[in-house]
Design a protein around this motif. Sequence first.
Motif, PDB file in Angstrom:
ATOM      1  N   ASN A  64      78.261  13.711  36.483  1.00 47.92           N
ATOM      2  CA  ASN A  64      79.504  13.988  35.776  1.00 47.92           C
ATOM      3  C   ASN A  64      79.302  15.028  34.677  1.00 47.92           C
ATOM      4  O   ASN A  64      80.187  15.848  34.413  1.00 47.92           O
ATOM      5  CB  ASN A  64      80.069  12.705  35.163  1.00 47.92           C
ATOM      6  N   MET A  65      78.154  14.988  34.008  1.00 45.94           N
ATOM      7  CA  MET A  65      77.915  15.929  32.911  1.00 45.94           C
ATOM      8  C   MET A  65      77.641  17.339  33.431  1.00 45.94           C
ATOM      9  O   MET A  65      78.228  18.312  32.955  1.00 45.94           O
ATOM     10  CB  MET A  65      76.753  15.435  32.048  1.00 45.94           C
ATOM     11  N   LYS A 143      91.695  12.625  33.032  1.00 46.08           N
ATOM     12  CA  LYS A 143      90.955  12.587  34.301  1.00 46.08           C
ATOM     13  C   LYS A 143      91.481  13.601  35.309  1.00 46.08           C
ATOM     14  O   LYS A 143      90.699  14.342  35.912  1.00 46.08           O
ATOM     15  CB  LYS A 143      90.991  11.165  34.877  1.00 46.08           C
ATOM     16  N   ASP A 258      80.755  16.573  28.663  1.00 46.71           N
ATOM     17  CA  ASP A 258      81.632  15.439  28.930  1.00 46.71           C
ATOM     18  C   ASP A 258      81.204  14.733  30.215  1.00 46.71           C
ATOM     19  O   ASP A 258      80.818  15.369  31.196  1.00 46.71           O
ATOM     20  CB  ASP A 258      83.088  15.894  29.062  1.00 46.71           C
ATOM     21  N   GLY A 259      81.286  13.425  30.185  1.00 45.01           N
ATOM     22  CA  GLY A 259      80.776  12.593  31.270  1.00 45.01           C
ATOM     23  C   GLY A 259      79.724  11.619  30.779  1.00 45.01           C
ATOM     24  O   GLY A 259      79.336  10.695  31.495  1.00 45.01           O
ATOM     25  N   ASN A 262      80.971   8.059  31.171  1.00 37.57           N
ATOM     26  CA  ASN A 262      81.620   7.633  32.408  1.00 37.57           C
ATOM     27  C   ASN A 262      81.026   6.388  33.038  1.00 37.57           C
ATOM     28  O   ASN A 262      81.704   5.690  33.794  1.00 37.57           O
ATOM     29  CB  ASN A 262      81.605   8.782  33.433  1.00 37.57           C
ATOM     30  N   ALA A 341      80.477  16.821  40.435  1.00 44.92           N
ATOM     31  CA  ALA A 341      81.070  16.390  39.175  1.00 44.92           C
ATOM     32  C   ALA A 341      82.497  15.911  39.379  1.00 44.92           C
ATOM     33  O   ALA A 341      82.926  14.905  38.789  1.00 44.92           O
ATOM     34  CB  ALA A 341      81.039  17.534  38.166  1.00 44.92           C
ATOM     35  N   SER A 345      84.055  12.184  38.635  1.00 46.31           N
ATOM     36  CA  SER A 345      85.236  12.011  37.780  1.00 46.31           C
ATOM     37  C   SER A 345      86.323  11.238  38.512  1.00 46.31           C
ATOM     38  O   SER A 345      87.002  10.382  37.927  1.00 46.31           O
ATOM     39  CB  SER A 345      85.757  13.380  37.338  1.00 46.31           C
ATOM     40  N   THR A 348      85.276   7.414  38.682  1.00 46.51           N
ATOM     41  CA  THR A 348      85.519   6.647  37.460  1.00 46.51           C
ATOM     42  C   THR A 348      86.995   6.635  37.091  1.00 46.51           C
ATOM     43  O   THR A 348      87.503   5.638  36.578  1.00 46.51           O
ATOM     44  CB  THR A 348      84.697   7.227  36.300  1.00 46.51           C
TER      45      THR A 348
END
Length: 518
Positions: A64-65, A143, A258-259, A262, A341, A345, A348
């Motif tokens: 995710n990051m 999101k 960001d992530g 998560n 990624a 996203s 989650t």
Amino acid sequence: MIKRVRGFVKSMFPAEESLRLKDGDGSSEKDKETSDDVMIKSETRFELKKRVGLIAGISLIIGNMIGSGIFASPRSVARNTKSVGLSLVVWSGCGIIAIFGALCYIELGLMVPKSGGEKAYLGAGFGKMAGFLYAWVTIVVLKPSAISAITYTCGQYLVEAFHRGCGKSSENVLMVKLIASFAIGIICFINCASVKWATRIQVIFTAAKLAAIALLIITGLVRLGQGYNQNFKNAFEGTTTSISDIGYAFYGGLWAYDGWNNLNYVTEELKNPLRDLPLAIIIGIPLVTGCYVLVNIAYLTVLTQAQISTSGAVAVTLANQLYGVMAWVMPVFVACSTFGAANGSAFTGGRLVYVSAREGHMPKMLALIHRRRHTPLPALVFTCIIAWIMLIPDSSNFDTLINYFSFAAWTFYGATVAALLWLRFSKPDLERPYKVFIGCPVIVLLASVYLVIAPFHDYPLESFYCLLFILMGIPVYFIFVKWKILPKWFLNFIDAVTYKVEALTDSAFTEPDASHDE
């Protein structure tokens, strides 16, 4: 009316009869059969399976990051900082903020062991409305905008790499959006089909993006060894003094980070949350921070600050200058990175929609879980539909999405660490398997206050729109959740649609227990 609809569903779909279990009724002997491929269920409710282990957890964080940010955000950071030195300071500072924030989330995740991330923590600290406001903004904006921005970047890289003959990138916006839409569709299918597919794809694409990062870092180290360090001389020359520009530079950098939070969205699906949640965070985030700083140094061994500030695909620009006929390798790696990624996203984000619906903050049909595939199918489809919609307007470009995303995100990150501090004071006896040093939430809170207030200085109108949308959630909460001021015919219509969705998707409801209350 509800009984008539139920009878209609049963007659039309006898093999896929609604399997919602409530207080133990409506179950059959066949329903009670168990196997490894059937959802865990007690006598009265279905649950999501605990299938996310340590490796999958680390992959979710890293996956995710490391997405579009490190390949697209350098432009935003460079343009706003106006110097090499401050750019590297911003990238390092963003990593420190992410690490401190993640340490706070370890305490929150083990103290409030429920899926839903900030929604659960804000609800525990400040009440149901605070949790709803986070869900409202995240489900409708955060999101979906993250998925849209990441897949948009995926499209940009593919178009720039394989369609250079089509003209400038601005003339290929339609192609970029078509690619992004197709990617969202694939991600939606994968996540609806299987939790195993989604997590395995996350692991595979995490490996691909780490390969891209490794290639860039090795390139930078080789270039430094060859003496290409001229961009680091007089590194702070021309540095900006605008607090708003510094704030937007942090927005760009923190978008890339960001992530980090998560994994907290899927706490209930972790095999061993007491071990895996802190370990995955402690391993994943420092690793990403080191990679990001080294990648930006690599960029600066090839490109000038001015070149970075005008390139929407920095890694491809670097590859075109150095790799010759093998330049195609970089956009392929970046496309894999962004796809992974976006997959994480969506994974989650769908869980947040599911948890919100389970607690009555979204239409209850979104709390359905597929009986055999163990996925919150309606919630995932709902998230991806909004992401598709956000690609439609002309304003859907990377920088616009980042600014709207970051303002709202850091409003709630600050509120969440404030909830941690409040719970330390108001509920000191709560069981805390891990307790973060008090300085960490204080630093994150101060950073979030700065990141929310600074943009008001030079860009008050855009910031006001974001704040207004957050506050719009207050009347929505009272009308639709607390007071339920809805006509009976509308409620009957929702029930009818819910039963049809339940039967057509072969899904069942999770019956809430005490642990699901805020």
